[in-house]
Design a protein around this motif. Structure first.
Motif, PDB file in Angstrom:
ATOM      1  N   SER A  56       0.489  -1.439   0.139  1.00  0.00           N
ATOM      2  CA  SER A  56       0.615   0.201   0.236  1.00  0.00           C
ATOM      3  C   SER A  56       0.839   1.054   0.190  1.00  0.00           C
ATOM      4  O   SER A  56       1.692   1.387   0.872  1.00  0.00           O
ATOM      5  CB  SER A  56      -0.520  -0.096   1.440  1.00  0.00           C
ATOM      6  OG  SER A  56      -1.978   1.340   1.538  1.00  0.00           O
ATOM      7  N   SER A  57       0.701   2.370  -0.698  1.00  0.00           N
ATOM      8  CA  SER A  57       0.566   3.617  -0.440  1.00  0.00           C
ATOM      9  C   SER A  57       0.313   4.758   0.688  1.00  0.00           C
ATOM     10  O   SER A  57       0.508   5.627   0.999  1.00  0.00           O
ATOM     11  CB  SER A  57       1.262   4.189  -1.918  1.00  0.00           C
ATOM     12  OG  SER A  57      -0.533   4.212  -2.428  1.00  0.00           O
ATOM     13  N   TRP A  58      -0.512   3.762   1.494  1.00  0.00           N
ATOM     14  CA  TRP A  58      -1.043   4.717   2.029  1.00  0.00           C
ATOM     15  C   TRP A  58      -1.831   6.254   2.451  1.00  0.00           C
ATOM     16  O   TRP A  58      -0.902   7.106   2.622  1.00  0.00           O
ATOM     17  CB  TRP A  58       0.144   4.516   3.569  1.00  0.00           C
ATOM     18  CG  TRP A  58       0.291   2.753   4.338  1.00  0.00           C
ATOM     19  CD1 TRP A  58       1.311   2.330   3.643  1.00  0.00           C
ATOM     20  CD2 TRP A  58      -0.541   2.197   4.431  1.00  0.00           C
ATOM     21  NE1 TRP A  58       1.272   1.081   4.155  1.00  0.00           N
ATOM     22  CE2 TRP A  58      -0.571   1.000   5.075  1.00  0.00           C
ATOM     23  CE3 TRP A  58      -2.024   2.428   5.503  1.00  0.00           C
ATOM     24  CZ2 TRP A  58      -0.379   0.196   5.402  1.00  0.00           C
ATOM     25  CZ3 TRP A  58      -3.135   1.756   6.205  1.00  0.00           C
ATOM     26  CH2 TRP A  58      -2.275   0.606   6.319  1.00  0.00           C
ATOM     27  N   HIS A  59      -2.560   6.154   1.474  1.00  0.00           N
ATOM     28  CA  HIS A  59      -3.413   7.342   1.181  1.00  0.00           C
ATOM     29  C   HIS A  59      -4.409   7.350   2.458  1.00  0.00           C
ATOM     30  O   HIS A  59      -4.349   8.527   3.463  1.00  0.00           O
ATOM     31  CB  HIS A  59      -4.454   7.934  -0.001  1.00  0.00           C
ATOM     32  CG  HIS A  59      -5.598   8.768   0.174  1.00  0.00           C
ATOM     33  ND1 HIS A  59      -4.908   9.885   0.476  1.00  0.00           N
ATOM     34  CD2 HIS A  59      -6.522   8.388   0.713  1.00  0.00           C
ATOM     35  CE1 HIS A  59      -6.740  10.559   0.325  1.00  0.00           C
ATOM     36  NE2 HIS A  59      -6.969   9.583   0.280  1.00  0.00           N
ATOM     37  N   LEU A  60      -4.994   6.505   3.570  1.00  0.00           N
ATOM     38  CA  LEU A  60      -5.585   6.743   4.886  1.00  0.00           C
ATOM     39  C   LEU A  60      -5.237   5.507   5.535  1.00  0.00           C
ATOM     40  O   LEU A  60      -5.062   4.827   5.169  1.00  0.00           O
ATOM     41  CB  LEU A  60      -6.708   6.374   4.314  1.00  0.00           C
ATOM     42  CG  LEU A  60      -7.501   7.405   3.484  1.00  0.00           C
ATOM     43  CD1 LEU A  60      -9.352   7.197   2.925  1.00  0.00           C
ATOM     44  CD2 LEU A  60      -7.813   8.377   3.891  1.00  0.00           C
ATOM     45  N   TYR A  61      -5.361   6.078   6.927  1.00  0.00           N
ATOM     46  CA  TYR A  61      -4.770   5.394   7.928  1.00  0.00           C
ATOM     47  C   TYR A  61      -6.604   4.570   8.575  1.00  0.00           C
ATOM     48  O   TYR A  61      -6.724   6.058   9.732  1.00  0.00           O
ATOM     49  CB  TYR A  61      -4.282   5.065   8.695  1.00  0.00           C
ATOM     50  CG  TYR A  61      -3.211   4.532   9.600  1.00  0.00           C
ATOM     51  CD1 TYR A  61      -2.889   3.525   9.981  1.00  0.00           C
ATOM     52  CD2 TYR A  61      -3.882   4.009  10.986  1.00  0.00           C
ATOM     53  CE1 TYR A  61      -2.269   2.300  10.523  1.00  0.00           C
ATOM     54  CE2 TYR A  61      -4.192   3.128  12.139  1.00  0.00           C
ATOM     55  CZ  TYR A  61      -2.903   1.783  11.642  1.00  0.00           C
ATOM     56  OH  TYR A  61      -2.357   1.627  12.569  1.00  0.00           O
ATOM     57  N   VAL A  62      -7.131   3.451   8.082  1.00  0.00           N
ATOM     58  CA  VAL A  62      -8.274   3.662   8.720  1.00  0.00           C
ATOM     59  C   VAL A  62      -8.617   2.396   9.839  1.00  0.00           C
ATOM     60  O   VAL A  62      -8.474   1.606   9.368  1.00  0.00           O
ATOM     61  CB  VAL A  62     -10.087   3.290   7.707  1.00  0.00           C
ATOM     62  CG1 VAL A  62     -11.047   3.448   8.270  1.00  0.00           C
ATOM     63  CG2 VAL A  62      -9.616   4.104   6.740  1.00  0.00           C
ATOM     64  N   VAL A  63      -9.061   2.977  11.259  1.00  0.00           N
ATOM     65  CA  VAL A  63      -9.460   2.024  12.056  1.00  0.00           C
ATOM     66  C   VAL A  63     -10.918   1.318  12.415  1.00  0.00           C
ATOM     67  O   VAL A  63     -11.924   2.399  12.500  1.00  0.00           O
ATOM     68  CB  VAL A  63      -8.398   2.682  13.286  1.00  0.00           C
ATOM     69  CG1 VAL A  63      -6.913   2.469  13.674  1.00  0.00           C
ATOM     70  CG2 VAL A  63      -8.988   3.746  14.284  1.00  0.00           C
ATOM     71  N   ARG A  64     -11.300   0.498  13.172  1.00  0.00           N
ATOM     72  CA  ARG A  64     -12.141   0.915  13.397  1.00  0.00           C
ATOM     73  C   ARG A  64     -12.786   0.457  14.550  1.00  0.00           C
ATOM     74  O   ARG A  64     -12.094  -0.550  15.721  1.00  0.00           O
ATOM     75  CB  ARG A  64     -12.607  -0.340  12.692  1.00  0.00           C
ATOM     76  CG  ARG A  64     -13.684   0.036  11.289  1.00  0.00           C
ATOM     77  CD  ARG A  64     -13.203  -1.635  10.482  1.00  0.00           C
ATOM     78  NE  ARG A  64     -14.770  -2.912  10.786  1.00  0.00           N
ATOM     79  CZ  ARG A  64     -15.267  -3.885  11.280  1.00  0.00           C
ATOM     80  NH1 ARG A  64     -13.953  -4.496  10.903  1.00  0.00           N
ATOM     81  NH2 ARG A  64     -16.379  -3.894  11.250  1.00  0.00           N
ATOM     82  N   PHE A  65     -13.372   1.002  15.423  1.00  0.00           N
ATOM     83  CA  PHE A  65     -14.343   0.693  16.635  1.00  0.00           C
ATOM     84  C   PHE A  65     -15.349  -0.120  17.113  1.00  0.00           C
ATOM     85  O   PHE A  65     -16.605   0.523  16.916  1.00  0.00           O
ATOM     86  CB  PHE A  65     -14.764   1.790  17.086  1.00  0.00           C
ATOM     87  CG  PHE A  65     -12.977   2.885  17.606  1.00  0.00           C
ATOM     88  CD1 PHE A  65     -12.701   3.316  18.202  1.00  0.00           C
ATOM     89  CD2 PHE A  65     -12.810   3.288  15.987  1.00  0.00           C
ATOM     90  CE1 PHE A  65     -11.752   4.226  18.724  1.00  0.00           C
ATOM     91  CE2 PHE A  65     -11.632   4.736  16.741  1.00  0.00           C
ATOM     92  CZ  PHE A  65     -10.819   5.060  17.938  1.00  0.00           C
TER      93      PHE A  65
END
Length: 387
Positions: A296-305
């Protein structure tokens, strides 16, 4: 949520451009030249992007949405045609189909990658299916080898919406080297910026010629493409195109920014390593998954709660982080839940995984100019409200 946490005084956005003096000088050179638009710098930028990803051609547009519209035009999408895509994306990925009179058909996501689930695609294909628009959500490439095989077996055109994934690779090949047409975006929160801008890269000469015409009113000045030629001034309109041209001012910024792309991506990956390390011990916090073939080139860092682990709702967590000057975001509301799409006949429950994802996801800040202290501040904030 602990009251002892001390919020920072200024907003840390979820994404932001990084410009330097070389970028500014590149733009100034164009401002001092004879061409502000339709000049040589656009072609230089197009070739630089195409060379980087390993494609033959690049066609720059005013923005990524216009580029996707051009791809749908070049693919011949029209009334009655169906195009498979993901609901977990920005509106443009399916709106571009509507622009051409086609019908978006939404296919649910894989709950690990959050990309379109390749296992579900074939069941959605009908005699009306014309193309697949696969979206590299957050910078992680889709399973492009499997999706490309499905497209070839069913004689479909594959368009890759890689707005998030410039610089990423899959199975050793850069994104942009796989699909029939691939779109990259140059909005300021993306990996490199031209202010606003987008591009389609392709190896297909026919698509290339159609894209060139489409972005400039469907017009040609090439004598070899004309039905007649009244003289050096003559031009012909062969299709209903648009004025989707990028300026040389924007392209100059893009040329300079491309020189820094690999460094930007490396910094994004360093930030992700800190997040992954320091957030890994929080029960119920789902961190991003990396497909073994994807880089990945990591445009976003998404976490889920996950709600069963927390005494606060996702909205309460989101608003608290915003109050602490952390510019969290949510990417994305499933497209078909929008009122306009509901008027077209789409309804809730269409893609259960995408809806379940949406109810729990928060995007954390991630951009190259972030310092380690910025990243650790976000980590501390999350830990203070979750542990």
């Amino acid at each position: 949520m602990r009251e002892s946490f001390q919020p920072r005084s200024s907003l840390l956005p979820y994404g932001q451009q990084w410009l330097d003096e070389a970028d500014i000088e590149s733009v100034i050179q164009v401002l001092r030249s004879d061409f502000l638009t339709q000049g040589p710098v656009i072609q230089a930028f197009e070739q630089k992007v195409a060379n980087y990803v390993g494609a033959k051609y690049g066609v720059a547009f005013t923005n990524g949405t216009a580029a996707l519209h051009g791809a749908c035009f070049a693919a011949g999408i029209g009334p009655g045609d169906e195009v498979l895509t993901t609901p977990l994306t920005f509106l443009a990925s399916s709106n571009c189909v509507l622009y051409q009179g086609g019908k978006p058909v939404f296919c649910d996501i894989n709950m690990e990658t959050y990309n379109i689930d390749a296992n579900l695609i074939e069941a959605k294909i009908t005699s009306a299916t014309k193309a697949i628009i696969a979206v590299d959500f957050s910078g992680q490439p889709v399973e492009i080898d499997r999706i490309l095989q499905i497209a070839r077996e069913n004689k479909l055109i594959l368009i890759e919406d890689a707005a998030h994934s410039l610089g990423a690779d899959y199975d050793g090949l850069k994104v942009g080297a796989w699909a029939d047409m691939t779109m990259f975006s140059f909005h300021p929160v993306k990996h490199v910026t031209t202010g606003e801008g987008g591009i389609i890269v392709t190896d297909n000469e026919e698509f290339y010629k159609k894209l060139i015409q489409f972005r400039s009113h469907g017009m040609t000045r090439n004598p070899d493409e004309m039905t007649k030629n009244d003289g050096p001034w003559y031009y012909e309109m062969h299709a209903l195109g648009y004025n989707y041209r990028m300026t040389d001012i924007q392209a100059a910024l893009g040329v300079s920014q491309m020189d820094k792309l690999d460094n930007f991506i490396q910094r994004r990956r360093e930030i992700v390593e800190i997040y992954n390390r320091d957030l890994a011990d929080i029960p119920g916090l789902v961190l991003p998954y990396q497909h073994p073939k994807a880089n990945s080139s990591w445009h976003l860092y998404v976490v889920r709660f996950l709600p069963e682990y927390f005494s606060y709702s996702r909205r309460e967590i989101f608003e608290t982080l915003r109050n602490w000057n952390i510019g969290v975001h949510v990417h994305y509301i499933p497209v078909y839940l929008q009122p306009f799409y509901k008027e077209l006949g789409y309804s809730e429950g269409l893609c259960p995984n995408a809806e379940r994802y949406y109810e729990t996801a928060i995007t954390l800040p991630l951009f190259p100019k972030m310092t380690d202290d910025d990243v650790l501040y976000v980590v501390k904030a999350i830990k203070s409200l979750t542990l």
